[in-house]
Each structure stands twice: as C-alpha cells, then as structure tokens.
Design a protein around this motif. Structure first.
Motif, PDB file in Angstrom:
ATOM      1  N   TYR A 182      14.477  60.496   6.786  1.00 54.31           N
ATOM      2  CA  TYR A 182      14.271  59.255   6.019  1.00 54.31           C
ATOM      3  C   TYR A 182      14.146  59.518   4.520  1.00 54.31           C
ATOM      4  O   TYR A 182      14.805  58.882   3.700  1.00 54.31           O
ATOM      5  CB  TYR A 182      13.015  58.529   6.541  1.00 54.31           C
ATOM      6  CG  TYR A 182      12.614  57.365   5.658  1.00 54.31           C
ATOM      7  CD1 TYR A 182      13.290  56.153   5.731  1.00 54.31           C
ATOM      8  CD2 TYR A 182      11.562  57.505   4.736  1.00 54.31           C
ATOM      9  CE1 TYR A 182      12.927  55.085   4.915  1.00 54.31           C
ATOM     10  CE2 TYR A 182      11.197  56.446   3.920  1.00 54.31           C
ATOM     11  CZ  TYR A 182      11.878  55.242   4.008  1.00 54.31           C
ATOM     12  OH  TYR A 182      11.530  54.206   3.194  1.00 54.31           O
ATOM     13  N   ARG A 183      13.292  60.466   4.147  1.00 53.34           N
ATOM     14  CA  ARG A 183      13.068  60.718   2.717  1.00 53.34           C
ATOM     15  C   ARG A 183      14.323  61.251   2.031  1.00 53.34           C
ATOM     16  O   ARG A 183      14.616  60.893   0.885  1.00 53.34           O
ATOM     17  CB  ARG A 183      11.911  61.716   2.540  1.00 53.34           C
ATOM     18  CG  ARG A 183      10.557  61.122   2.893  1.00 53.34           C
ATOM     19  CD  ARG A 183       9.440  62.090   2.551  1.00 53.34           C
ATOM     20  NE  ARG A 183       8.133  61.530   2.860  1.00 53.34           N
ATOM     21  CZ  ARG A 183       6.989  62.169   2.664  1.00 53.34           C
ATOM     22  NH1 ARG A 183       6.981  63.415   2.189  1.00 53.34           N
ATOM     23  NH2 ARG A 183       5.843  61.579   2.963  1.00 53.34           N
TER      24      ARG A 183
ATOM     25  N   THR B 172      16.966  58.393   1.460  1.00 55.26           N
ATOM     26  CA  THR B 172      16.563  57.295   0.575  1.00 55.26           C
ATOM     27  C   THR B 172      16.187  57.775  -0.829  1.00 55.26           C
ATOM     28  O   THR B 172      15.996  56.964  -1.725  1.00 55.26           O
ATOM     29  CB  THR B 172      15.360  56.528   1.175  1.00 55.26           C
ATOM     30  OG1 THR B 172      14.262  57.448   1.382  1.00 55.26           O
ATOM     31  CG2 THR B 172      15.744  55.875   2.494  1.00 55.26           C
TER      32      THR B 172
ATOM     33  N   PHE C 176      18.101  56.533  -4.026  1.00 60.35           N
ATOM     34  CA  PHE C 176      18.102  55.112  -4.369  1.00 60.35           C
ATOM     35  C   PHE C 176      16.736  54.675  -4.894  1.00 60.35           C
ATOM     36  O   PHE C 176      15.694  55.072  -4.370  1.00 60.35           O
ATOM     37  CB  PHE C 176      18.469  54.263  -3.147  1.00 60.35           C
ATOM     38  CG  PHE C 176      19.787  54.636  -2.519  1.00 60.35           C
ATOM     39  CD1 PHE C 176      20.978  54.372  -3.171  1.00 60.35           C
ATOM     40  CD2 PHE C 176      19.827  55.259  -1.279  1.00 60.35           C
ATOM     41  CE1 PHE C 176      22.190  54.714  -2.603  1.00 60.35           C
ATOM     42  CE2 PHE C 176      21.035  55.604  -0.695  1.00 60.35           C
ATOM     43  CZ  PHE C 176      22.225  55.332  -1.360  1.00 60.35           C
TER      44      PHE C 176
ATOM     45  N   LYS D 225      17.728  51.329  -0.074  1.00 57.85           N
ATOM     46  CA  LYS D 225      17.029  52.244   0.843  1.00 57.85           C
ATOM     47  C   LYS D 225      17.103  51.728   2.275  1.00 57.85           C
ATOM     48  O   LYS D 225      17.378  52.484   3.209  1.00 57.85           O
ATOM     49  CB  LYS D 225      15.570  52.401   0.414  1.00 57.85           C
ATOM     50  CG  LYS D 225      15.374  53.257  -0.837  1.00 57.85           C
ATOM     51  CD  LYS D 225      13.906  53.458  -1.133  1.00 57.85           C
ATOM     52  CE  LYS D 225      13.711  54.381  -2.331  1.00 57.85           C
ATOM     53  NZ  LYS D 225      12.301  54.657  -2.628  1.00 57.85           N
TER      54      LYS D 225
ATOM     55  N   ALA E  80      20.577  52.179   3.617  1.00 55.15           N
ATOM     56  CA  ALA E  80      20.855  53.568   3.993  1.00 55.15           C
ATOM     57  C   ALA E  80      20.271  53.885   5.367  1.00 55.15           C
ATOM     58  O   ALA E  80      20.910  54.575   6.185  1.00 55.15           O
ATOM     59  CB  ALA E  80      20.292  54.519   2.943  1.00 55.15           C
ATOM     60  N   VAL E  81      19.070  53.398   5.641  1.00 57.00           N
ATOM     61  CA  VAL E  81      18.430  53.635   6.941  1.00 57.00           C
ATOM     62  C   VAL E  81      19.215  52.953   8.062  1.00 57.00           C
ATOM     63  O   VAL E  81      19.449  53.537   9.130  1.00 57.00           O
ATOM     64  CB  VAL E  81      16.973  53.128   6.923  1.00 57.00           C
ATOM     65  CG1 VAL E  81      16.367  53.167   8.327  1.00 57.00           C
ATOM     66  CG2 VAL E  81      16.127  53.972   5.971  1.00 57.00           C
TER      67      VAL E  81
END
Length: 600
Positions: free
Chosen positions: A85-86, A89, A92, A98, A101-102
């Motif tokens: 996740y980190r 994201t 952005f 973000k 993207a997920v």
C-alpha cells in the motif's frame, strides 16, 4: 447497430483485463509506464486471457473449482495490496489518485490471479476442457466509394473539431511559449524577420493576425484568428488521414476508422498542440497530407499519376522544406529514393522533385537576402557536436594543449562545467555565441578536424553525450512532459491568456494528461521513442510483405535529422511521425503488396 455494440463489448472484454493486469504489475514493480516491458506484459496477459476465454469446461464445473476461483484470487490480491500500500501510493499527493492506485492494484491482481488459476486448472485437467466454437463475424464492411470516403472525411473533421474546441476556449486566444513570442515580435515589427523559426510560418501567423486585428481592432483576437485557422487545418489533416486509411484498405473497416478518430480527436496532446502556436504543428499536418499523397501516387505509379498529384507533390515538398530547416536534409534523400521507385513515370516525377529542391534553394538564398530575412547562425546547427566536445571537457577527457588552444579561441572554458546540461544543448550554444562564433564559422574545416580527433580519443564520451541529448527519440523510457503547456508566457507586449471556459474541463484535461504518466500502454502514446520502434517494426513487416514503405522512409529520415541535430528531446519535434501513425500502421499491416497490385 446492435451487432456493432456487441462487437465493441467483446473487444473491451479482451483488452480491459490485459490492461488492468499489466497496470497492477507495473505498480508492483515500480517501473514507469513508458518502459517497454509494459508492452510485453500487456501482450502476455492479453494472450493468456484470450486462451482462457477461448476454452470451456465440458460439463458443469466442480464446486471446489468455482470456490477456488472466487476465494484464492480475492485473498491473494487483497493480501498483496495491503503489503505494498505505502509503496504504490507514495508517488501521489492526491487522496483520489491514492484511492485509484489501490483499486487498480486490487482489481488488476484479482484478474491476473484469476487467469493464472484458470490456466493451471486447464493444464491439470486438459481432458475436461474444450475449445469454444468460433463465432462467425457477421459484421460486413462497406466497399469504399468516393461518396463514402467524403462522408468519412467530413465526419472525422467534425468530431476532431468538437474534441479540440473546449481546449481552444480554455486556452483562448491560444498557447504561446517563448518561441511563439519571438515570432510574434517579427509579426508586429518589433524585430526583423528571421528564418531561425521558419519565416513561412511567421508570415502565415501574420496573415491571420492581421485579418483578426482588422476585423476587431484587438491583438488578442488577432492571435485567436490564427489559432482557429491552425485548429481547423489540423482537423482537416486528420480527416485526410482517416480517409486515406479507407482508401488503403479499399473498404470502411469500422474498427480501424474508430480507433484512428479516437486517437486524433481525444488523445489530449493532439488537442493541446492544435491550439499551440508552434511551427511543429502545421509541419506535422503537412507531413500527414504529403504521406497521403505519396501513398496514392505509389499505388498509381504504373497506371498513371494525375497532373494534380504532381502539382500537390511540388507544393507540399516545398512547404515541408520551408516549414522546418532540417526537413530539407531529410527530403533530398527521400526524393531520390521516391524517384527511383517510378520507372514508368520517371521523367515527370524527376522534374517535379528537382524543381521543388531548386525553388527551396532560391527562396532560402536570393529571395531571403532580397527581403533581409536573417538565416539561423552556424552555431544553431551544432547542437550534438558542441555537446560532445563539452562532455569531453566536463569529464576531463583526453585533450591536448594544442586542442585546448583551439577551443579557447571560441569559448571561455571557465563556465563549461557550470553550464553543461546533458539533455539540453542551448546552454553550450549560448556560451559559443557569447564567445567567438565567427572564429568557428571562418575555420570550419579546422574545427571539424578537432571534433574528429577528439572523437577518436574519447569515443565513449561522445556516444554518452549523443545519447543523453537525443536518446529519447529512440528509447521509450525517457522522462519529459507532453502537452503540459498552458496559456501565454509572461511578456511585455500586451498578450495574455483570456480563457472563455474553465471549471470541470480543467480537471478533465489534467486527468487525461496525467494518465499519460500513470496508465501503461496509454502512456506509450506519450513516448516519442515508442513511435520510433513502431515505425521500425512496421517497416520490417512492410518489407517482408512487399508493401508500400515510402512513408516509413520519409519519417525515418526525419528521425535521423533529430538524432544528429536536435538540441533537446522534445515530443513536438517528432510530432510528424506521431500524427501519421495510423497511416503507417495500416500501410504496413493491411495495405496491398506488389503481387496483388500486379494482378490488378
């Protein structure tokens, strides 16, 4: 209409899973969207998806298989998305991007794992799967006629105009950068005419600027008048390209026509360029028209070329050589090759080619001198060699005292390391202009010898300097902005941006351009290096299938001029082979070969 909609749905169902899976891997690997690997990934997932969709279970699928197909890909995609996740994201700042993207990562991984799961099941239980019966394609193509070609032309032009109009209204009266303002100074008489930026283009701006000012007494309206002309001209050029696609295929292939129209009308940089006051834009439009003409002439080379074709060939050849200085050096070898292809029409083609070159030479020589049009200085043409010599100095390469003395006679070496930028030649050119460029121009032979000696002693540095300056024209994964110009650059001539619309359109424009740095495959459209490889690959295909390669030759010669003389990698400099892309793809993949022409 229903058949066409069903066909479109099937096409989307083939490509969307490949795009989403490729996108997820791209985010996971941290590679850029312009990396050639994204195209390979997209192709692999596309064919995997096609294989899976093309098979079916002979009986009712087992419950365990269905449960596994639902649970395993979902669990794996959620687990991996949480882990990375980190990372995905971090690039952005916007919460919306973000979240996007997920979602892309999660959906893309689910599609990918689902396809892999089904592929494994199919391999383990081959006897339980069978190939689906191929569906009959009941979409009939319409045979091309003059009336149908004209209809395609008008519809394409109208759609492009509708696609470009919001950009014109938002960028009113047009986008003007530093180059545009230099030309404007010549238009209003602040400075004299110079062919540093093609004077033919400057005079064209002046014509429409005067019409606008005469009608409204407003300089902003004068600029808008030229921008409107350029926008309409580009729409007509795009329409000519789509009509030529129909002519090459000899029928209306709805899929190819729609793809070309979408590219011309809705890929954002085409609209941005259409309302930007740059010479590169009309030059690209002229290249499209010339590409259509030479494709038609090549087809009729044995059966008879029309007189109007020769006239258009002459006019467009002259305009191409006048609208860009380095186009002259691409056109000369092209004209030689083109003439050699015409055995039965040799004399008229040869006369037309010679006449076009002669007219350009006369215009750039006696005519420009008579009207006091300044020519570009000698330094302007030395971007690559100056960068190479500067690179040797910056990296303390192998240079003798005698060679340093020759360099010192032209520039002050004190500032070379400070000013040198590997991907931008103008700094070193300005250093030469601030020194003694007259020494360089008066002793061309001696300084060519210096350049060659340094090359023999420092070949590695020369290659690095050349690649850092121009490598983006042949390698896709090079970072630069495309279409991110806005408004009118600050100036003291009373020119300013006066947008008529804004609001939501601004956000739409930003997203469409931002996706070029974010979405794989689509991002390749924003890479000038990708078009070079497309040209090269389709050229090989065309040669193997004995199809028309005249346009490919012209465009590759234009690429060659950029590789030996460009001061920077800039998408607009290669816009001519970007805008002609639908034509050269269709010529190579769907055009006639020599055998089929001879039968006719």
């Amino acid at each position: 209409m229903k058949v066409h909609l069903e066909r479109i749905e099937k096409e989307i169902f083939k490509y969307i899973p490949a795009l989403m899976g490729c996108w997820a891997i791209q985010l996971l690997m941290g590679i850029t969207v312009r990396n050639p690997l994204t195209v390979v990934l997209f192709a692999c997932i596309y064919f995997l998806n096609k294989w899976v969709l093309g098979s079916k279970y002979k009986e009712k699928p087992p419950v365990l298989m269905l449960l596994g197909w639902g649970i395993l890909p979902t669990a794996l995609s959620l687990f991996i998305t949480r882990l990375v996740y980190r990372m995905i994201t971090a690039q952005f700042s916007s919460g919306m991007f973000k979240a996007l993207a997920v979602i892309i990562m999660c959906c893309g991984l689910f599609i990918l794992f689902s396809l892999l799961y089904m592929a494994v099941c199919m391999l383990l239980k081959r006897d339980k799967f069978e190939k689906k019966v191929a569906e009959v394609d009941d979409v009939k193509y319409k045979k091309a006629t003059k009336a149908l070609e004209n209809k395609v032309f008008l519809v394409t032009a109208a759609i492009c105009l509708l696609g470009y109009l919001p950009y014109f209204l938002y960028e009113f009266p047009g986008i003007m950068t530093a180059d545009s303002l230099v030309q404007y100074q010549q238009v209003v008489g602040i400075t004299g005419f110079s062919n540093h930026h093609p004077v033919v283009h400057t005079l064209l701006i002046k014509l429409f600027y005067r019409i606008g000012v005469m009608l409204t007494q407003d300089k902003i309206a004068g600029i808008a008048c030229y921008t409107q002309f350029q926008m309409v001209f580009m729409c007509l050029c795009n329409a000519a390209a789509v009509r030529e696609i129909v002519r090459i295929e000899e029928h209306v292939n709805l899929r190819h026509v729609v793809q070309a129209v979408i590219f011309f009308a809705f890929v954002p940089f085409n609209a941005v360029f259409a309302v930007t006051v740059w010479k590169d834009v009309p030059f690209a439009g002229l290249t499209v028209l010339f590409g259509c003409l030479i494709a038609e002439m090549y087809t009729r080379r044995d059966t008879g070329v029309k007189v109007t074709d020769y006239i258009l060939f002459f006019v467009l050849s002259v305009l191409l050589m006048l609208f860009r200085s380095n186009a002259f050096f691409a056109m000369i070898p092209f004209l030689v090759i083109f003439v050699m292809l015409f055995k039965k029409q040799l004399v008229p083609v040869l006369v037309t080619a010679i006449l076009s070159i002669a007219v350009v030479v006369v215009i750039k020589g006696p005519v420009f001198e008579a009207f006091n049009v300044a020519s570009p200085d000698f330094t302007e043409s030395l971007s690559v060699p100056l960068q190479q010599v500067a690179r040797v100095l910056v990296e303390d390469g192998n240079v003798s005292d005698e060679e340093l003395a020759l360099i010192d006679a032209v520039i002050d070496r004190t500032y070379v390391k400070e000013l040198y930028a590997a991907n931008y030649a103008d700094n070193i050119k300005e250093l030469v202009r601030a020194g003694h460029p007259e020494v360089l121009e008066a002793n061309k032979g001696q300084y060519f010898g210096l350049w060659f000696k340094l090359f023999l002693k420092n070949p590695g540095l020369y290659v690095k300097a050349w690649y850092d300056l121009t490598g983006g024209y042949i390698y896709p994964d090079v970072a630069y902005s495309v279409g991110n110009v806005d408004g009118i650059m600050s100036n003291d001539m009373g020119l300013y941006a006066s947008p008529i619309i804004g609001g939501r359109f601004i956000k739409v424009k930003e997203i469409l351009l931002k996706l070029g740095d974010f979405m794989p495959v689509y991002g390749m459209l924003f890479s000038i290096g990708a078009y070079f490889w497309g040209l090269l690959i389709t050229l090989i295909v065309a040669v193997r299938k004995k199809r028309n390669i005249t346009l490919h030759i012209l465009l590759l010669l234009i690429v060659a001029t950029l590789l030996i003389a460009s001061p920077v990698v800039d998408f607009r400099y290669g816009y001519a082979y970007v805008l002609t892309m639908p034509i050269w793809i269709v010529l190579a993949l769907f055009g006639k070969n020599k055998e089929s022409e001879e039968k006719l």
